[in-house]
Write a protein that holds these residues in place. Structure first.
Motif, mmCIF file in Angstrom:
data_model
loop_
_atom_site.group_PDB
_atom_site.id
_atom_site.type_symbol
_atom_site.label_atom_id
_atom_site.label_comp_id
_atom_site.label_asym_id
_atom_site.label_seq_id
_atom_site.Cartn_x
_atom_site.Cartn_y
_atom_site.Cartn_z
ATOM 1 N N SER A 1 0.833 -1.202 0.000
ATOM 2 C CA SER A 1 0.000 0.000 0.000
ATOM 3 C C SER A 1 0.870 1.255 0.000
ATOM 4 C CB SER A 1 -0.921 0.012 1.222
ATOM 5 O OG SER A 1 -1.828 -1.051 1.177
ATOM 6 N N MET A 2 1.879 1.274 0.886
ATOM 7 C CA MET A 2 2.749 2.439 0.958
ATOM 8 C C MET A 2 3.534 2.606 -0.344
ATOM 9 S SD MET A 2 3.490 4.996 2.849
ATOM 10 C CE MET A 2 2.711 4.440 4.354
ATOM 11 N N TYR A 3 3.958 1.507 -0.926
ATOM 12 C CA TYR A 3 4.677 1.566 -2.196
ATOM 13 C C TYR A 3 3.816 2.224 -3.272
ATOM 14 C CZ TYR A 3 6.468 -0.343 -6.653
ATOM 15 O OH TYR A 3 6.903 -0.494 -7.938
ATOM 16 N N MET A 4 2.535 1.848 -3.310
ATOM 17 C CA MET A 4 1.656 2.452 -4.318
ATOM 18 C C MET A 4 1.327 3.901 -3.979
ATOM 19 S SD MET A 4 -0.877 -0.597 -5.614
ATOM 20 C CE MET A 4 -1.252 -1.300 -4.027
ATOM 21 N N LYS A 5 1.242 4.221 -2.695
ATOM 22 C CA LYS A 5 1.047 5.624 -2.330
ATOM 23 C C LYS A 5 2.197 6.489 -2.826
ATOM 24 C CE LYS A 5 -1.493 4.873 2.010
ATOM 25 N NZ LYS A 5 -2.667 5.716 1.794
ATOM 26 N N LEU A 6 3.365 5.880 -2.883
ATOM 27 C CA LEU A 6 4.560 6.603 -3.316
ATOM 28 C C LEU A 6 4.790 6.462 -4.815
ATOM 29 C CD1 LEU A 6 6.928 5.655 -0.346
ATOM 30 C CD2 LEU A 6 5.502 7.689 -0.610
ATOM 31 N N GLY A 7 3.733 6.121 -5.569
ATOM 32 C CA GLY A 7 3.806 6.117 -7.031
ATOM 33 C C GLY A 7 4.226 4.811 -7.642
ATOM 34 N N GLY A 8 4.176 3.699 -6.897
ATOM 35 C CA GLY A 8 4.622 2.422 -7.425
ATOM 36 C C GLY A 8 3.612 1.758 -8.325
ATOM 37 N N ASN A 9 4.096 0.815 -9.157
ATOM 38 C CA ASN A 9 3.262 0.005 -10.049
ATOM 39 C C ASN A 9 3.250 -1.432 -9.532
ATOM 40 O OD1 ASN A 9 2.825 2.091 -12.183
ATOM 41 N ND2 ASN A 9 5.058 1.905 -12.359
ATOM 42 N N LEU A 10 2.078 -2.051 -9.513
ATOM 43 C CA LEU A 10 1.930 -3.369 -8.910
ATOM 44 C C LEU A 10 1.122 -4.288 -9.807
ATOM 45 C CD1 LEU A 10 2.182 -5.255 -6.358
ATOM 46 C CD2 LEU A 10 -0.018 -4.266 -5.615
ATOM 47 N N VAL A 11 1.580 -5.544 -9.912
ATOM 48 C CA VAL A 11 0.813 -6.608 -10.562
ATOM 49 C C VAL A 11 0.528 -7.662 -9.490
ATOM 50 C CG1 VAL A 11 0.844 -8.480 -12.250
ATOM 51 C CG2 VAL A 11 1.781 -6.243 -12.849
ATOM 52 N N VAL A 12 -0.735 -8.064 -9.372
ATOM 53 C CA VAL A 12 -1.134 -9.107 -8.432
ATOM 54 C C VAL A 12 -1.709 -10.275 -9.215
ATOM 55 C CG1 VAL A 12 -2.663 -9.736 -6.528
ATOM 56 C CG2 VAL A 12 -1.586 -7.489 -6.560
ATOM 57 N N SER A 13 -1.098 -11.449 -9.023
ATOM 58 C CA SER A 13 -1.597 -12.685 -9.620
ATOM 59 C C SER A 13 -2.064 -13.577 -8.495
ATOM 60 C CB SER A 13 -0.470 -13.369 -10.415
ATOM 61 O OG SER A 13 -0.844 -14.682 -10.769
ATOM 62 N N HIS A 14 -3.347 -14.005 -8.545
ATOM 63 C CA HIS A 14 -3.875 -14.753 -7.410
ATOM 64 C C HIS A 14 -4.844 -15.822 -7.871
ATOM 65 C CE1 HIS A 14 -4.438 -15.228 -3.068
ATOM 66 N NE2 HIS A 14 -3.515 -14.291 -2.909
ATOM 67 N N THR A 15 -5.581 -16.379 -6.915
ATOM 68 C CA THR A 15 -6.469 -17.509 -7.171
ATOM 69 C C THR A 15 -7.816 -17.248 -6.507
ATOM 70 O OG1 THR A 15 -5.822 -18.679 -5.156
ATOM 71 C CG2 THR A 15 -4.450 -19.028 -7.118
ATOM 72 N N SER A 16 -8.558 -18.304 -6.290
ATOM 73 C CA SER A 16 -9.859 -18.196 -5.633
ATOM 74 C C SER A 16 -9.731 -17.765 -4.179
ATOM 75 C CB SER A 16 -10.591 -19.539 -5.707
ATOM 76 O OG SER A 16 -9.790 -20.580 -5.156
ATOM 77 N N ARG A 17 -8.528 -17.741 -3.640
ATOM 78 C CA ARG A 17 -8.318 -17.351 -2.244
ATOM 79 C C ARG A 17 -8.025 -15.867 -2.071
ATOM 80 N NH1 ARG A 17 -7.473 -21.399 1.564
ATOM 81 N NH2 ARG A 17 -7.489 -23.522 0.741
ATOM 82 N N LEU A 18 -8.190 -15.082 -3.095
ATOM 83 C CA LEU A 18 -7.858 -13.660 -3.001
ATOM 84 C C LEU A 18 -8.696 -12.955 -1.942
ATOM 85 C CD1 LEU A 18 -6.329 -11.187 -3.976
ATOM 86 C CD2 LEU A 18 -8.032 -10.931 -5.813
ATOM 87 N N ASN A 19 -9.991 -13.236 -1.893
ATOM 88 C CA ASN A 19 -10.840 -12.570 -0.900
ATOM 89 C C ASN A 19 -10.395 -12.919 0.519
ATOM 90 O OD1 ASN A 19 -13.307 -11.002 -0.183
ATOM 91 N ND2 ASN A 19 -13.902 -12.969 0.706
ATOM 92 N N GLN A 20 -10.099 -14.197 0.724
ATOM 93 C CA GLN A 20 -9.625 -14.632 2.038
ATOM 94 C C GLN A 20 -8.338 -13.901 2.406
ATOM 95 O OE1 GLN A 20 -8.718 -18.793 2.171
ATOM 96 N NE2 GLN A 20 -7.723 -18.682 4.177
ATOM 97 N N ALA A 21 -7.422 -13.775 1.470
ATOM 98 C CA ALA A 21 -6.135 -13.140 1.750
ATOM 99 C C ALA A 21 -6.284 -11.663 2.081
ATOM 100 C CB ALA A 21 -5.203 -13.303 0.552
ATOM 101 N N LEU A 22 -7.309 -11.021 1.514
ATOM 102 C CA LEU A 22 -7.470 -9.582 1.728
ATOM 103 C C LEU A 22 -8.342 -9.243 2.932
ATOM 104 C CD1 LEU A 22 -7.915 -8.239 -1.910
ATOM 105 C CD2 LEU A 22 -6.068 -7.698 -0.337
ATOM 106 N N THR A 23 -9.085 -10.211 3.427
ATOM 107 C CA THR A 23 -10.039 -9.874 4.498
ATOM 108 C C THR A 23 -9.839 -10.673 5.773
ATOM 109 O OG1 THR A 23 -11.644 -11.525 3.718
ATOM 110 C CG2 THR A 23 -11.797 -9.313 2.786
ATOM 111 N N GLU A 24 -8.807 -11.517 5.851
ATOM 112 C CA GLU A 24 -8.749 -12.502 6.912
ATOM 113 C C GLU A 24 -8.505 -11.946 8.300
ATOM 114 O OE1 GLU A 24 -5.629 -15.396 6.646
ATOM 115 O OE2 GLU A 24 -6.961 -16.937 7.402
#
Length: 813
Positions: A641-664
């Protein structure tokens, strides 16, 4: 009419003046004499002449501790004070515990009319209101008086013989009153008392428990307590004494009898600013008396140290030594404390370093501030790829550091287990030897902290006089354990990092114990502040592999090679780091660092593009021990998050567990900031799974481009490393997004209903086909985030590489 009234008034005033002159002429002084006040004792205990006249019993025996009340009145004025005293059975005024200072005629404190009433003196001396009560009442320089506004006194009458044995004694209490014109009551109100006392008992230990024949360090505090006596009376000792002696290993006293003297604890020397506590006494190599070692130079025990204690109550009765007032131990050389800096209580906050979600993994209450309507929490420093604590510098950066020592806390669940670096158990303040492997308590206390910052004594102006130099010539600030600083410091005002871009800082602290021994290995918190690298100055690609563990769902060797080859057309730097690596290439923090934070913004900001992938559909991400519930994004979200606040570019590759990983795990329920940057709406149901596994709902077979410039990316269903994908010709373990707050760049390519292998029903096709599976979001700081609900390493290599080339071009690589 008015003139007549005026004349009449003038005549009346003149006549009144003449009368006053005539009646007052030749007279002086007061018209009436002053009447002295009267006083009487109102308590029931004791006896006086009225009791004798009434025939009451005057042979009753009372406890030595009495609260005596009185009442006085003045017929022509007001009572302004009282003086009282105690006399022994010979009528001689005496001091008593609590009232140790009495006046004599030579003190000029007793007015003449009181001396005329009784020349013996002996009236109790008090402080004049407002006087500093640390001054001695026996000093003529002290503002003092025999008069008090008290209307009662607690008197401890003598009830012992000269040897301290209980003995019934007779005493008298007397009190007089004085009025506003200096007249003293002509009668001395008095009561006679016959008093006695029950012999008290004395218990001896140290402030850290009874060693009971164990070894101790060369510094401890004796701890005394009084028991026995009258249970109806307050337990207030008059004094404690002790003897210290040496015995042989069999317990025979070898100290010469002439050296066995009783030491009054009131005679001890205390540090400036400390209060004398008679129920404690510090013994070390420099005290009087002093400790000495019971072991020879080879470590062999040769003697024991024995201490015998006694207590004198406020009637003068002395306890008799018993097993509870005798303590034996052996003094040993070589013990020292171990200083700790608590990582769970060490954190920072600044414009380029903070969390936007409250951490619920520890009981720590983190500093928080509201910025533009959103909370920002302080956060631990990151560990970078070199295992160093780091943060990105900002002028308003501040760092909280909290320290302690080994033995300060025990585990609340297992009280005999000491927490070395987790300060949330029960605080017991035991000091354990730093060199022991068995948690040796050497019965000491921490007395001072030696604090040092950036190669000099910590600068705290109120304590500038406490600067001290160690044997190596280093300067420290030596602060008392109970100082206003306590065990925590807030560091601010960091200098701008040098041209190299990295500023090194080090905070050091060492504990000192009752022996006067300072931890020979100070605790050190070394950290590095990095200059902010603007997006225009960044280059290269960082690939973060979070496909834990190595399995058929994500074979490590293949996945590493796949992502590396995606950049075959790129001539810049590509670095891969693996969260499950054991070679130290990627280091997670220890338990003392509060959370397993496995990416550092100082590392991320060097790269133009960061790729985070968890292509293992059987796991949400790196599994940490001992906190197995924390997985995946929860460990890296703040850094990304901080990296993107500072102008970074991000690629996220995930699976059916993405919601779990972001909300756990976050206590806020969502990792809102990173979801926002990824282009995912912050609402329930914003991330859904096509299937719960690769087999379940295996309808996904390609990602269909939804924007010009992007190519379709097909699922590899012929040579996939996962044989189930090959046999099902599809997979279900992907995520899709009902809506997107960013640009939709890919949609779900669903198998048609007539597909020969594991086809969907018509309803399933209508439900899943063309759902969003790829989002590009351009953030306010200019960086871009590409979020894919499907794992790139499962896709056809050439398709994935072509798509990555498009992403590189959009990101300026």
């Amino acid at each position: 009419m008015q003139m007549k009234s005026f004349r009449l008034l003038s005549i009346m005033l003149m006549m009144l003046s003449v009368m006053l002159i005539v009646t007052g002429c030749g007279k002086s002084g007061t018209r009436f004499g002053n009447i002295a006040p009267e006083i009487q004792i109102t308590s029931f205990e004791g006896w006086d002449s009225t009791y004798v006249a009434a025939g009451y019993d005057t042979t009753l025996v009372y406890s030595f501790h009495q609260r005596i009340y009185w009442h006085a009145w003045d017929k022509d004025g007001i009572v302004t004070g009282y003086a009282f005293r105690v006399l022994d059975d010979n009528g001689v005024p005496i001091a008593t515990p609590g009232y140790e200072s009495i006046a004599s005629a030579g003190d000029n404190l007793i007015p003449q009319n009181l001396l005329d009433l009784d020349p013996r003196g002996g009236w109790i001396i008090h402080y004049v209101p407002g006087e500093d009560e640390t001054n001695s009442l026996d000093s003529p320089e002290t503002k003092r008086t025999i008069w008090t506004a008290q209307k009662y006194a607690e008197i401890n009458f003598p009830a012992s013989d000269a040897a301290g044995n209980p003995l019934q004694r007779a005493s008298r209490f007397e009190v007089v009153a004085i009025d506003n014109r200096g007249a003293i009551s002509s009668n001395l109100a008095w009561r006679n008392f016959a008093t006695t006392s029950i012999r008290p008992t004395c218990a001896l230990s140290t402030t850290k428990g009874n060693p009971d024949n164990k070894t101790v360090g060369a510094g401890l505090k004796l701890s005394f307590s009084m028991g026995g006596g009258d249970p109806a009376l307050p337990v207030i000792p008059f004094k404690y004494d002790f003897q210290i002696m040496k015995t042989d290993l069999a317990g025979n006293v070898i100290t010469p009898p002439e050296s066995l003297v009783w030491i009054d604890t009131k005679t001890q020397t205390v540090e400036e600013g400390e209060l004398l506590q008679i129920n404690q006494f510090l013994l070390n190599l420099n005290s009087t008396p002093r400790l000495s070692y019971d072991f020879d130079a080879n470590g062999n025990a040769i003697t024991k140290t024995r201490v015998i204690a006694r207590v004198t109550d406020r009637s003068g009765v002395v306890s008799i030594p018993d097993p509870y007032s005798v303590m034996t131990f052996q003094v040993k050389n070589g013990y020292s404390p171990k200083t700790l800096i608590y990582g769970t209580k060490t954190y920072a906050m600044g414009d380029n370093h903070y969390d936007e979600w409250g951490d619920s993994t520890t009981p720590e209450v983190l500093p928080v501030q509201i910025t533009q309507g959103s909370p920002r929490w302080a956060s631990p420093l990151f560990k970078d790829l070199e295992n160093k604590y780091t943060a990105v510098y900002s002028p308003n950066l501040k760092l909280w550091v909290r320290w302690g020592w080994y033995g300060e806390f025990v585990d609340s669940q297992t009280p005999d287990s000491y927490n070395k670096d987790y300060p949330y158990g029960k605080k017991v303040d035991v000091v354990l030897d730093r060199n022991s492997e068995t948690d040796v308590n050497y019965f000491s206390e921490i007395t001072y902290f030696w604090v040092r910052y950036d190669n000099d004594a910590y600068d705290f102006p109120p304590y500038a006089h406490l600067r001290t130099q160690d044997a190596n010539g280093k300067w420290w600030l030596r602060i008392p354990v109970n100082s206003v600083i306590k065990q925590s410091i807030l560091l601010t005002g960091f200098p701008i990092p040098p041209e190299s871009g990295i500023g090194e800082h080090v905070f050091e602290v060492a504990c000192e114990d009752l022996q006067g021994v300072v931890d020979p290995v100070p605790a050190e918190y070394r950290f590095y502040l990095h200059k902010l690298i603007p997006p225009s100055a960044r280059n290269g690609v960082l690939v973060v592999d979070d496909d834990f563990p190595n399995s058929s769902y994500s074979p490590q060797a293949f996945v590493h090679a796949f992502y590396d080859s995606l950049f075959a057309d790129y001539s810049g730097t590509v670095r891969l780091i693996d969260q499950s690596a054991s070679d130290g290439s990627f280091v997670g923090d220890t338990y003392s660092d509060r959370r397993y934070r496995q990416l550092a913004v100082s590392d991320l900001q060097k790269y133009k593009l960061v790729i985070y992938h968890n292509d293992n559909s059987n796991h949400a991400g790196q599994k940490d021990t001992p906190a197995p519930s924390q997985e995946g994004f929860v460990n890296v979200a703040d850094a990304l998050s901080m990296y993107m606040k500072l102008g970074g570019n991000l690629v996220v590759s995930h699976t059916s567990r993405l919601n779990q990983a972001l909300t756990e795990n976050p206590s806020t329920g969502q990792l809102r900031t990173i979801k926002s940057f990824m282009g995912i709406p912050d609402e329930a149901g914003s991330i859904l799974a096509l299937g719960t596994s690769i087999i379940n709902n295996a309808f996904f077979y390609k990602a269909v481009a939804n924007e010009t410039g992007f190519n379709d990316v097909a699922l590899n269903v012929t040579t996939n490393f996962n044989s189930t994908v090959n046999s099902r010709k599809g997979m279900g373990a992907i995520s899709y997004f009902p809506e997107a707050s960013g640009d939709v760049i890919y949609k779900l390519g669903c198998k048609p209903v007539d597909f020969p292998t594991s086809p969907p029903t018509a309803d399933q096709f209508a439900q899943y086909n063309n759902q969003i599976v790829g989002i590009r979001n351009t953030n306010p700081t200019g960086g871009k985030a590409y979020t894919f609900g499907f794992p790139l390493s499962y896709m056809v290599y050439n398709d994935a590489k072509t798509m990555m080339n498009k992403i590189r071009s959009e990101c300026g690589l």
